[in-house]
Motif scaffolding. Structure first.
Motif, PDB file in Angstrom:
ATOM      1  N   ASP A   1     -14.336 -57.864  -1.673  1.00 14.05           N
ATOM      2  CA  ASP A   1     -13.812 -58.826  -0.704  1.00 14.05           C
ATOM      3  C   ASP A   1     -12.513 -58.349  -0.069  1.00 14.05           C
ATOM      4  N   ASN A   2     -11.832 -57.418  -0.730  1.00 11.52           N
ATOM      5  CA  ASN A   2     -10.581 -56.871  -0.199  1.00 11.52           C
ATOM      6  C   ASN A   2     -10.806 -55.779   0.848  1.00 11.52           C
ATOM      7  N   GLY A   3     -12.079 -55.465   1.160  1.00 10.03           N
ATOM      8  CA  GLY A   3     -12.393 -54.471   2.175  1.00 10.03           C
ATOM      9  C   GLY A   3     -12.497 -53.049   1.673  1.00 10.03           C
ATOM     10  N   VAL A   4     -12.348 -52.841   0.376  1.00 10.66           N
ATOM     11  CA  VAL A   4     -12.451 -51.500  -0.192  1.00 10.66           C
ATOM     12  C   VAL A   4     -13.879 -51.282  -0.687  1.00 10.66           C
ATOM     13  N   GLY A   5     -14.450 -50.147  -0.322  1.00 10.29           N
ATOM     14  CA  GLY A   5     -15.821 -49.853  -0.718  1.00 10.29           C
ATOM     15  C   GLY A   5     -16.002 -48.425  -1.174  1.00 10.29           C
ATOM     16  N   MET A   6     -17.097 -48.207  -1.895  1.00  9.39           N
ATOM     17  CA  MET A   6     -17.476 -46.868  -2.361  1.00  9.39           C
ATOM     18  C   MET A   6     -18.951 -46.669  -2.022  1.00  9.39           C
ATOM     19  N   PHE A   7     -19.257 -45.524  -1.433  1.00 10.35           N
ATOM     20  CA  PHE A   7     -20.612 -45.181  -1.042  1.00 10.35           C
ATOM     21  C   PHE A   7     -20.990 -43.831  -1.620  1.00 10.35           C
ATOM     22  N   SER A   8     -22.224 -43.709  -2.072  1.00  6.63           N
ATOM     23  CA  SER A   8     -22.747 -42.389  -2.423  1.00  6.63           C
ATOM     24  C   SER A   8     -23.465 -41.875  -1.172  1.00  6.63           C
ATOM     25  N   CYS A   9     -23.128 -40.662  -0.798  1.00  8.09           N
ATOM     26  CA  CYS A   9     -23.620 -40.107   0.465  1.00  8.09           C
ATOM     27  C   CYS A   9     -24.253 -38.745   0.244  1.00  8.09           C
ATOM     28  N   ARG A  10     -25.137 -38.409   1.164  1.00  9.49           N
ATOM     29  CA  ARG A  10     -25.699 -37.061   1.161  1.00  9.49           C
ATOM     30  C   ARG A  10     -26.093 -36.682   2.578  1.00  9.49           C
ATOM     31  N   ILE A  11     -26.142 -35.375   2.792  1.00  9.41           N
ATOM     32  CA  ILE A  11     -26.560 -34.807   4.074  1.00  9.41           C
ATOM     33  C   ILE A  11     -27.773 -33.935   3.806  1.00  9.41           C
ATOM     34  N   LEU A  12     -28.790 -34.104   4.644  1.00  7.40           N
ATOM     35  CA  LEU A  12     -30.016 -33.324   4.501  1.00  7.40           C
ATOM     36  C   LEU A  12     -30.293 -32.542   5.774  1.00  7.40           C
ATOM     37  N   ASP A  13     -30.851 -31.359   5.570  1.00  9.70           N
ATOM     38  CA  ASP A  13     -31.404 -30.540   6.649  1.00  9.70           C
ATOM     39  C   ASP A  13     -32.901 -30.509   6.363  1.00  9.70           C
ATOM     40  N   GLY A  14     -33.670 -31.301   7.088  1.00  8.12           N
ATOM     41  CA  GLY A  14     -35.075 -31.482   6.750  1.00  8.12           C
ATOM     42  C   GLY A  14     -35.147 -32.216   5.424  1.00  8.12           C
ATOM     43  N   ALA A  15     -35.893 -31.665   4.470  1.00  4.47           N
ATOM     44  CA  ALA A  15     -36.014 -32.279   3.142  1.00  4.47           C
ATOM     45  C   ALA A  15     -34.966 -31.749   2.162  1.00  4.47           C
ATOM     46  N   GLU A  16     -34.168 -30.769   2.580  1.00  2.45           N
ATOM     47  CA  GLU A  16     -33.209 -30.125   1.678  1.00  2.45           C
ATOM     48  C   GLU A  16     -31.857 -30.841   1.701  1.00  2.45           C
ATOM     49  N   GLU A  17     -31.414 -31.299   0.524  1.00  2.46           N
ATOM     50  CA  GLU A  17     -30.075 -31.875   0.406  1.00  2.46           C
ATOM     51  C   GLU A  17     -29.074 -30.729   0.431  1.00  2.46           C
ATOM     52  N   ILE A  18     -28.156 -30.773   1.409  1.00  2.94           N
ATOM     53  CA  ILE A  18     -27.202 -29.676   1.548  1.00  2.94           C
ATOM     54  C   ILE A  18     -25.759 -30.094   1.261  1.00  2.94           C
ATOM     55  N   ALA A  19     -25.514 -31.402   1.175  1.00  2.30           N
ATOM     56  CA  ALA A  19     -24.168 -31.875   0.840  1.00  2.30           C
ATOM     57  C   ALA A  19     -24.271 -33.246   0.199  1.00  2.30           C
ATOM     58  N   LYS A  20     -23.286 -33.535  -0.669  1.00  2.10           N
ATOM     59  CA  LYS A  20     -23.232 -34.859  -1.288  1.00  2.10           C
ATOM     60  C   LYS A  20     -21.799 -35.158  -1.681  1.00  2.10           C
ATOM     61  N   ALA A  21     -21.491 -36.456  -1.768  1.00  2.00           N
ATOM     62  CA  ALA A  21     -20.157 -36.893  -2.174  1.00  2.00           C
ATOM     63  C   ALA A  21     -20.162 -38.395  -2.391  1.00  2.00           C
ATOM     64  N   ASN A  22     -19.134 -38.863  -3.082  1.00  2.00           N
ATOM     65  CA  ASN A  22     -18.817 -40.280  -3.137  1.00  2.00           C
ATOM     66  C   ASN A  22     -17.661 -40.485  -2.169  1.00  2.00           C
ATOM     67  N   VAL A  23     -17.788 -41.477  -1.303  1.00  2.00           N
ATOM     68  CA  VAL A  23     -16.800 -41.693  -0.256  1.00  2.00           C
ATOM     69  C   VAL A  23     -16.213 -43.095  -0.402  1.00  2.00           C
TER      70      VAL A  23
END
Length: 152
Positions: free
Chosen positions: A113-135
């Motif tokens: 409710d304070n506006g702070v959030g955490m997301f798990s993220c990833r970047i794909l090139d086709g079916a290949e995951e090429i990057a990931k992070a928690n943001v």
């Protein structure tokens, strides 16, 4: 009948050279998927492509698309949010190659409710995951007042 997806400019407040993502593919209460076309005219492009560290901003803009979509669903305006930081950013490539279409996915882990959030993220090139992070992100209730130092 499912409502048509919004254009990326409707859900992300970035404009011009600062808008790195091109299309909103899907969005719901917990997830968002966007695409980004890696072009030679990208703000941070060099001779080899777009440096991998820009992946953090691709992820942040995917989250901005989620936040903008959620705001519009509530009948509110799209507002500014802030990237607080990342944890464990890993990318398998030193650059994103020109001509590549990246798929950026973000999953809401928590958003307080304070506006702070955490997301798990990833970047794909086709079916290949090429990057990931928690943001981590922050969306103040009143971004203008926050930037002026008048809001918590």
């Amino acid at each position: 009948m499912t409502a048509p997806l919004l254009r990326i400019e409707q859900v992300v407040p970035h404009r011009g050279a600062m808008l790195f993502v091109d299309r909103l593919l899907s969005c719901d209460a917990d997830n968002v998927v966007v695409e980004a076309d890696v072009r030679s005219d990208h703000l941070f492009a060099d001779d080899l492509g777009v440096p991998a560290w820009v992946g953090i901003e691709y992820m942040a803009q995917a989250i901005a698309a989620w936040a903008g979509h959620e705001a519009l669903q509530r009948g509110e305006s799209v507002t500014l949010g802030f990237l607080l930081g990342t944890r464990r950013y890993e990318c398998t490539r030193p650059h994103f190659a020109f001509g590549t279409t990246l798929r950026i996915e973000a999953h809401r882990e928590i958003f307080g409710d304070n506006g702070v959030g955490m997301f798990s993220c990833r970047i794909l090139d086709g079916a290949e995951e090429i990057a990931k992070a928690n943001v981590s992100v922050f969306e103040p209730r009143n971004p203008g007042a926050f930037l002026e130092g008048h809001a918590p």
